[in-house]
Design a protein around this motif. Structure first.
Motif, mmCIF file in Angstrom:
data_model
loop_
_atom_site.group_PDB
_atom_site.id
_atom_site.type_symbol
_atom_site.label_atom_id
_atom_site.label_comp_id
_atom_site.label_asym_id
_atom_site.label_seq_id
_atom_site.Cartn_x
_atom_site.Cartn_y
_atom_site.Cartn_z
ATOM 1 N N LEU A 144 58.229 13.110 3.316
ATOM 2 C CA LEU A 144 57.720 12.894 1.950
ATOM 3 C C LEU A 144 57.694 11.411 1.599
ATOM 4 O O LEU A 144 56.756 10.923 0.954
ATOM 5 C CB LEU A 144 58.576 13.663 0.940
ATOM 6 C CG LEU A 144 58.443 15.201 0.994
ATOM 7 C CD1 LEU A 144 59.523 15.849 0.126
ATOM 8 C CD2 LEU A 144 57.061 15.659 0.529
ATOM 9 N N ARG A 145 58.727 10.667 2.042
ATOM 10 C CA ARG A 145 58.742 9.225 1.741
ATOM 11 C C ARG A 145 57.665 8.471 2.517
ATOM 12 O O ARG A 145 57.067 7.527 2.021
ATOM 13 C CB ARG A 145 60.127 8.638 2.046
ATOM 14 C CG ARG A 145 61.180 9.164 1.083
ATOM 15 C CD ARG A 145 62.364 8.231 0.970
ATOM 16 N NE ARG A 145 63.381 8.850 0.101
ATOM 17 C CZ ARG A 145 64.577 8.344 -0.140
ATOM 18 N NH1 ARG A 145 64.917 7.190 0.412
ATOM 19 N NH2 ARG A 145 65.431 8.957 -0.927
ATOM 20 N N ARG A 146 57.411 8.902 3.767
ATOM 21 C CA ARG A 146 56.341 8.256 4.539
ATOM 22 C C ARG A 146 55.002 8.474 3.857
ATOM 23 O O ARG A 146 54.174 7.560 3.775
ATOM 24 C CB ARG A 146 56.291 8.827 5.971
ATOM 25 C CG ARG A 146 57.266 8.149 6.936
ATOM 26 C CD ARG A 146 56.955 8.507 8.391
ATOM 27 N NE ARG A 146 57.123 9.933 8.667
ATOM 28 C CZ ARG A 146 58.261 10.497 9.042
ATOM 29 N NH1 ARG A 146 59.351 9.759 9.204
ATOM 30 N NH2 ARG A 146 58.325 11.792 9.273
ATOM 31 N N GLN A 147 54.771 9.685 3.341
ATOM 32 C CA GLN A 147 53.499 9.982 2.655
ATOM 33 C C GLN A 147 53.336 9.124 1.395
ATOM 34 O O GLN A 147 52.253 8.627 1.107
ATOM 35 C CB GLN A 147 53.443 11.463 2.269
ATOM 36 C CG GLN A 147 53.305 12.390 3.470
ATOM 37 C CD GLN A 147 53.287 13.864 3.077
ATOM 38 O OE1 GLN A 147 53.499 14.196 1.920
ATOM 39 N NE2 GLN A 147 53.035 14.729 4.028
ATOM 40 N N THR A 148 54.417 8.957 0.641
ATOM 41 C CA THR A 148 54.370 8.193 -0.607
ATOM 42 C C THR A 148 54.021 6.733 -0.344
ATOM 43 O O THR A 148 53.267 6.101 -1.088
ATOM 44 C CB THR A 148 55.739 8.270 -1.314
ATOM 45 O OG1 THR A 148 56.099 9.636 -1.432
ATOM 46 C CG2 THR A 148 55.695 7.637 -2.685
ATOM 47 N N LYS A 149 54.562 6.215 0.762
ATOM 48 C CA LYS A 149 54.322 4.807 1.097
ATOM 49 C C LYS A 149 52.954 4.596 1.717
ATOM 50 O O LYS A 149 52.391 3.516 1.663
ATOM 51 C CB LYS A 149 55.375 4.324 2.103
ATOM 52 C CG LYS A 149 56.735 4.063 1.482
ATOM 53 C CD LYS A 149 57.691 3.532 2.535
ATOM 54 C CE LYS A 149 59.099 3.385 1.969
ATOM 55 N NZ LYS A 149 60.092 3.373 3.030
#
Lengths: 68, 68, 68, 68, 68, 68
Positions: E62-67
């Motif tokens: 989820l954090r990779r997608q947000t970035k």
């Protein structure tokens, strides 16, 4: 995404006090760790006194001894 | 030897649905991780709504607000 | 608001398999109980084999016996 | 400062047996790890049989099959 | 005799912040429920991001997608 | 089908001592509750001292004070 599990003895804690525990712990996560209230979950388990042991005895037994 | 603990709010979930949760999660452990059903355990805890907190309030309170 | 804790032995499970466990269990909660993925949390704990006991022995010991 | 959580199926275990579980496990922590009884806590959770799954079925269902 | 288990993602939280979480939660138990600090225990578990799932995906994903 | 979770501070406990904890607790379940060793599981979690709080402070801090 904190998940906090609070285990206490079952002492007929009121809904108001449980709400205050939830609010207070959520506030700690927000204030200290910068977490969002939206992602903070608190679950309270109330444990019967004969199921909670300390010093090798149940809390039910320890309280009877203290009163006796 | 997986042990899976499922915690949900106490919403009068039927025995059939709980059985389907047990079957479904066991299937995930078998299919994804190659575990044996014989060594897979699932325990469901049903938590009263005034004991489960989110956003600093109990689910009981949050549902009253939504309905209000 | 389901919270699911999966405990497995630490067998160098890949990130892909852990992601598939998370997706599969979330799907069970959605499909069987009608929960929203947004409110479903899964936490995987990987336990060292000498810390997991069965039949009175650690899994580390049981695997050594099986191979021996 | 050990904390031990014992989860068993809800089989109407007597207060005496629960006290013996608490005493026995506390003794293991003292004898094996040199812990003090004063800092040892044991909490027993009794889980309804339809909430405990094994082999993809609830214990309630497995016991019905065995008897059938 | 409260026992509180705090589970957070492993974000390199400093010892100072963890101490403040312990102090803050203990204070809630004392202030709201009248518990003694002597009988209040807090255990913090730091969970790797690829082991914590939300919305069917790991927090790591989820954090990779947000970035991205 | 007992599942026992033992949480202790991380004090470099040896594999031998952990095996003795597993054997001792399994024996309590067999002797007191009549459970089968085959269906008894014990999982030990070793918790870093700065993550375990008592009296509002971490065990790491409490030990430094005792020595100081």
């Amino acid at each position: 995404m904190p998940y906090i599990n609070v285990r206490i003895t079952d002492d007929d804690v009121s809904a108001e006090k449980k709400a205050a525990v939830i609010a207070g712990i959520t506030d700690v996560m927000v204030r200290v760790l910068g977490k969002s209230p939206d992602s903070t979950f608190v679950v309270i388990d109330e444990v019967p006194m004969e199921n909670w042991g300390h010093k090798g005895k149940s809390i039910a037994e320890l309280r009877r001894q203290t009163k006796g």
